[in-house]
Design a protein around this motif. Structure first.
Motif: not given
Length: 304
Positions: A188, A217, A220-222, A224-225, A294-295, A297-298, A301
């Motif tokens: 990442a 920031p 984070r998305a990378i 997160a899973p 966890t599923n 969505k923010p 999004d």
């Protein structure tokens, strides 16, 4: 023409179900049926004394687990929460620091260091845990106590008391889990354009500010899973705590239980199958709820 189209669509649907039938049957046998059977057993008094003549007792096992404090389930659940939070916090912090060090510009032997850090992940977990137990934590011959003795300090019984055993198990779990998290965070960090850091440096941002406003920031998305997967794995961790402290014939005196080791003990040590099945269904429900959370969505999004 319409009739032909409907007939063809129906035929395709039938063929689709026929092709899917073997897989669906396999899923039914190895996934759905065990869950349903465990749910049924959880409503009975099946144990070593009532193996063939067990009876339905309703929700008594669930009441005993959730509302009888001295049964130990609630304590094991709190220990599991503490175990998960401590391990995840340490993993993220240590993995981020080590991955940051690996990405220092001009670092020599970077690939060699990465290979060393991956090594614990390449070893079978069972072998690593037993090596730690016999080679590091042994109260007489362990490497840690040999070092303490050479420094003039008293040997420590690493796995005898609950607190020390919890810390020792945490250390072993970090040894096993850190390589994966380091690899993910390292990848990442390499995906971030260096121009962001250069601009921030010219604007006078220090390391903490660059980390807070640029690095976190953007990664984070990378990660997160991977964080979610590792959280699940840590929550249902069994092998580390069991092999280090609870293994039959090798108990150390510590009474550290997560809900997984607690369920195992009730099923295969005390042979209380109805109660242990209720514990398993509770664990299953907890994991389902966590998965649903966890599923979600923010908000940003959902709006986009």
């Amino acid at each position: 023409m319409k009739a032909c189209s409907k007939k063809k669509k129906r035929k395709n649907t039938v063929f689709s179900w026929m092709w899917s039938a073997p897989s669906l049957l396999l899923i039914l046998l190895i996934v759905i049926f065990p869950i349903l059977y465990t749910g049924y057993i959880s409503l009975t008094n099946m144990n070593v004394y009532h193996w063939n003549d067990y009876e339905l007792i309703g929700l008594k096992n669930y009441k005993d687990a959730l509302f009888v404090l001295d049964n130990g389930f609630l304590t094991a659940f709190l220990v599991t929460i503490l175990w998960t939070v401590v391990n995840m916090a340490l993993q993220l912090v240590i993995a981020y620091l080590l991955a940051s060090l690996l990405n220092i510009k001009g670092l020599r032997l970077r690939n060699f260091y990465k290979t060393l850090l991956i090594f614990p992940w390449a070893m079978p977990g069972y072998v690593s845990i037993l090596l730690w137990k016999t080679g590091m934590f042994n109260s007489q011959f362990g490497l840690l106590n040999q070092w303490l003795t050479k420094l003039g300090m008293e040997p420590v019984r690493w796995l005898n008391s609950d607190g020390m055993a919890f810390l020792s198990c945490t250390a072993v779990n970090l040894w096993l889990a850190l390589p994966f998290m380091i690899t993910i965070i390292d990848g990442a960090l390499q995906s971030i354009d260096r121009s962001f850091y250069e601009s921030a440096f010219l604007d006078g941002a220090n390391w903490g500010q660059r980390t807070r406003y640029i690095t976190i920031p953007m990664i984070r998305a990378i990660i997160a899973p991977s964080v979610v997967i590792t959280t699940f794995t840590t929550f249902k961790q069994f092998d580390v705590i069991y092999l280090l402290t609870q293994q039959v014939g090798g108990k150390t005196g510590a009474n550290v239980h997560t809900i997984m080791t607690y369920a195992y003990e009730k099923a295969f040590i005390t042979n209380n199958y109805g109660y242990s099945s209720a514990i398993s269904i509770i664990i299953f429900a907890i994991l389902i709820v966590f998965s649903m959370i966890t599923n979600v969505k923010p908000k940003e999004d959902r709006e986009s």
